[in-house]
Design an enzyme around this catalytic site. Structure first.
Site, PDB file in Angstrom:
ATOM      1  N   LYS A  11      45.628  29.083  41.348  1.00 25.60           N
ATOM      2  CA  LYS A  11      45.442  29.766  42.638  1.00 25.60           C
ATOM      3  C   LYS A  11      45.621  28.807  43.833  1.00 25.60           C
ATOM      4  O   LYS A  11      45.661  27.588  43.665  1.00 25.60           O
ATOM      5  CB  LYS A  11      44.055  30.412  42.647  1.00 25.60           C
ATOM      6  CG  LYS A  11      43.897  31.521  41.592  1.00 25.60           C
ATOM      7  CD  LYS A  11      42.563  32.230  41.750  1.00 25.60           C
ATOM      8  CE  LYS A  11      42.416  33.334  40.708  1.00 25.60           C
ATOM      9  NZ  LYS A  11      41.183  34.120  40.921  1.00 25.60           N
ATOM     10  N   TYR A  51      46.526  42.977  41.675  1.00 26.79           N
ATOM     11  CA  TYR A  51      45.074  43.179  41.609  1.00 26.79           C
ATOM     12  C   TYR A  51      44.670  44.640  41.860  1.00 26.79           C
ATOM     13  O   TYR A  51      43.514  44.905  42.199  1.00 26.79           O
ATOM     14  CB  TYR A  51      44.372  42.254  42.605  1.00 26.79           C
ATOM     15  CG  TYR A  51      44.223  40.829  42.104  1.00 26.79           C
ATOM     16  CD1 TYR A  51      43.487  40.540  40.947  1.00 26.79           C
ATOM     17  CD2 TYR A  51      44.786  39.755  42.783  1.00 26.79           C
ATOM     18  CE1 TYR A  51      43.331  39.240  40.485  1.00 26.79           C
ATOM     19  CE2 TYR A  51      44.629  38.441  42.331  1.00 26.79           C
ATOM     20  CZ  TYR A  51      43.898  38.197  41.177  1.00 26.79           C
ATOM     21  OH  TYR A  51      43.734  36.917  40.718  1.00 26.79           O
ATOM     22  N   PHE A  59      35.519  43.166  47.288  1.00 20.61           N
ATOM     23  CA  PHE A  59      36.179  41.878  47.527  1.00 20.61           C
ATOM     24  C   PHE A  59      37.707  41.969  47.526  1.00 20.61           C
ATOM     25  O   PHE A  59      38.391  40.958  47.720  1.00 20.61           O
ATOM     26  CB  PHE A  59      35.711  40.844  46.487  1.00 20.61           C
ATOM     27  CG  PHE A  59      35.948  41.235  45.043  1.00 20.61           C
ATOM     28  CD1 PHE A  59      37.178  41.036  44.437  1.00 20.61           C
ATOM     29  CD2 PHE A  59      34.925  41.802  44.293  1.00 20.61           C
ATOM     30  CE1 PHE A  59      37.394  41.389  43.109  1.00 20.61           C
ATOM     31  CE2 PHE A  59      35.126  42.169  42.960  1.00 20.61           C
ATOM     32  CZ  PHE A  59      36.369  41.956  42.372  1.00 20.61           C
ATOM     33  N   ARG A  87      40.438  31.919  28.212  1.00 15.25           N
ATOM     34  CA  ARG A  87      39.218  32.324  28.923  1.00 15.25           C
ATOM     35  C   ARG A  87      38.111  31.290  28.711  1.00 15.25           C
ATOM     36  O   ARG A  87      37.309  31.022  29.592  1.00 15.25           O
ATOM     37  CB  ARG A  87      38.795  33.727  28.490  1.00 15.25           C
ATOM     38  CG  ARG A  87      39.812  34.771  28.962  1.00 15.25           C
ATOM     39  CD  ARG A  87      39.411  36.178  28.635  1.00 15.25           C
ATOM     40  NE  ARG A  87      38.313  36.667  29.462  1.00 15.25           N
ATOM     41  CZ  ARG A  87      38.418  36.986  30.739  1.00 15.25           C
ATOM     42  NH1 ARG A  87      39.576  36.860  31.377  1.00 15.25           N
ATOM     43  NH2 ARG A  87      37.383  37.429  31.409  1.00 15.25           N
ATOM     44  N   THR A  93      33.941  33.428  35.534  1.00 16.83           N
ATOM     45  CA  THR A  93      34.555  33.748  36.837  1.00 16.83           C
ATOM     46  C   THR A  93      33.819  33.047  37.971  1.00 16.83           C
ATOM     47  O   THR A  93      34.435  32.486  38.877  1.00 16.83           O
ATOM     48  CB  THR A  93      34.518  35.278  37.070  1.00 16.83           C
ATOM     49  OG1 THR A  93      35.155  35.908  35.960  1.00 16.83           O
ATOM     50  CG2 THR A  93      35.239  35.666  38.356  1.00 16.83           C
ATOM     51  N   ARG A 104      36.859  25.903  35.700  1.00 16.19           N
ATOM     52  CA  ARG A 104      36.124  26.409  36.871  1.00 16.19           C
ATOM     53  C   ARG A 104      34.890  25.565  37.172  1.00 16.19           C
ATOM     54  O   ARG A 104      34.528  25.378  38.334  1.00 16.19           O
ATOM     55  CB  ARG A 104      35.783  27.885  36.672  1.00 16.19           C
ATOM     56  CG  ARG A 104      37.029  28.760  36.901  1.00 16.19           C
ATOM     57  CD  ARG A 104      36.842  30.123  36.371  1.00 16.19           C
ATOM     58  NE  ARG A 104      37.902  31.051  36.756  1.00 16.19           N
ATOM     59  CZ  ARG A 104      38.110  32.213  36.143  1.00 16.19           C
ATOM     60  NH1 ARG A 104      37.341  32.574  35.130  1.00 16.19           N
ATOM     61  NH2 ARG A 104      39.077  33.008  36.531  1.00 16.19           N
ATOM     62  N   HIS A 117      43.431  32.145  37.339  1.00 14.66           N
ATOM     63  CA  HIS A 117      43.303  33.496  36.789  1.00 14.66           C
ATOM     64  C   HIS A 117      43.838  33.452  35.374  1.00 14.66           C
ATOM     65  O   HIS A 117      44.822  32.767  35.103  1.00 14.66           O
ATOM     66  CB  HIS A 117      44.131  34.502  37.599  1.00 14.66           C
ATOM     67  CG  HIS A 117      44.348  35.799  36.846  1.00 14.66           C
ATOM     68  ND1 HIS A 117      43.408  36.794  36.811  1.00 14.66           N
ATOM     69  CD2 HIS A 117      45.367  36.223  36.050  1.00 14.66           C
ATOM     70  CE1 HIS A 117      43.846  37.789  36.039  1.00 14.66           C
ATOM     71  NE2 HIS A 117      45.035  37.460  35.572  1.00 14.66           N
TER      72      HIS A 117
HETATM   73  P1  CMP Z   1      40.453  36.733  38.656  1.00 14.12           P
HETATM   74  O1  CMP Z   1      40.367  36.389  37.203  1.00 14.12           O
HETATM   75  O2  CMP Z   1      41.677  36.297  39.377  1.00 14.12           O
HETATM   76  O3  CMP Z   1      40.302  38.318  38.830  1.00 14.12           O
HETATM   77  C1  CMP Z   1      39.821  38.899  40.012  1.00 14.12           C
HETATM   78  C2  CMP Z   1      39.316  37.892  40.983  1.00 14.12           C
HETATM   79  O4  CMP Z   1      38.516  38.398  42.027  1.00 14.12           O
HETATM   80  C3  CMP Z   1      38.424  36.923  40.266  1.00 14.12           C
HETATM   81  O5  CMP Z   1      39.201  36.098  39.418  1.00 14.12           O
HETATM   82  C4  CMP Z   1      37.718  36.233  41.439  1.00 14.12           C
HETATM   83  O6  CMP Z   1      38.471  35.138  41.929  1.00 14.12           O
HETATM   84  C5  CMP Z   1      37.735  37.302  42.530  1.00 14.12           C
HETATM   85  N1  CMP Z   1      36.402  37.777  42.873  1.00 14.12           N
HETATM   86  C6  CMP Z   1      35.852  37.650  44.089  1.00 14.12           C
HETATM   87  N2  CMP Z   1      34.635  38.210  44.089  1.00 14.12           N
HETATM   88  C7  CMP Z   1      34.406  38.694  42.858  1.00 14.12           C
HETATM   89  C8  CMP Z   1      33.316  39.387  42.239  1.00 14.12           C
HETATM   90  N3  CMP Z   1      32.212  39.690  42.920  1.00 14.12           N
HETATM   91  N4  CMP Z   1      33.435  39.729  40.939  1.00 14.12           N
HETATM   92  C9  CMP Z   1      34.557  39.427  40.236  1.00 14.12           C
HETATM   93  N5  CMP Z   1      35.628  38.789  40.772  1.00 14.12           N
HETATM   94  C10 CMP Z   1      35.540  38.416  42.062  1.00 14.12           C
END
Ligand code: CMP
Length: 140
Positions: A11, A51, A59, A87, A93, A104, A117
């Site tokens: 990212k 997305y 968000f 993962r 996340t 992460r 991601h």
């Molecule tokens: P990603 O795996 O790219 O998929 C969706 C993205 O939304 C996640 O990683 C986060 O970077 C972002 N995101 C921001 N806020 C939230 C949240 N509250 N819950 C889940 N994903 C979030």
């Protein structure tokens, strides 16, 4: 164990801090092969479509804005159980909940700027790979 392919994005927070090599090393050290990779600037339309599943989440708009705020590196990773393996390598996340040694935990700045991601299922991996790559751009 089955060989799988999964989709990955480094990212904008990762490209901004010049972390692409360090993150790629995590994939490779943990048995995944980078079989396709390109650095792109996502368009707003691409980010919104990619997305779309999160469209109703609070968000969503911020996430789209963040994903187009700088270059990203889109990738296809291949290896044993690649979807689950990636993962695990990425960690949770929310970096606050990520295990030590994960991407992460080591690199993410926040829940949004969480450096990577990765596809959450084999089915989504196929869709996400096809969204960014043609078959002949993937070299296993
Ligand atoms: P990603 O795996 O790219 O998929 C969706 C993205 O939304 C996640 O990683 C986060 O970077 C972002 N995101 C921001 N806020 C939230 C949240 N509250 N819950 C889940 N994903 C979030």
């Amino acid at each position: 164990m089955v060989t799988q392919r999964t989709f990955s994005i480094l990212k904008p927070d990762a490209t901004r801090r010049n972390l692409t090599g360090k993150i790629n090393a995590k994939f490779e050290e943990n048995g995944l092969r980078i079989v396709a990779q390109k650095r792109i600037r996502m368009t707003k339309e691409q980010a919104e479509q990619f997305y779309a599943v999160h469209k109703q989440r609070p968000f969503y708009q911020d996430l789209v804005k963040f994903m187009i705020s700088g270059p990203v590196v889109v990738q296809v990773l291949e290896g044993d159980d690649a979807v689950a393996a990636n993962r695990k390598i990425m960690g949770a996340t929310n970096p606050a909940n990520a295990e030590p040694g994960t991407i992460r935990k080591e690199f993410a700045e926040s829940m949004e700027a969480n450096s990577v991601h990765g596809s959450d299922s084999l089915e989504n991996a196929k869709t996400e790979i096809a969204f960014f790559f043609k078959d002949d751009e993937i070299v296993g």
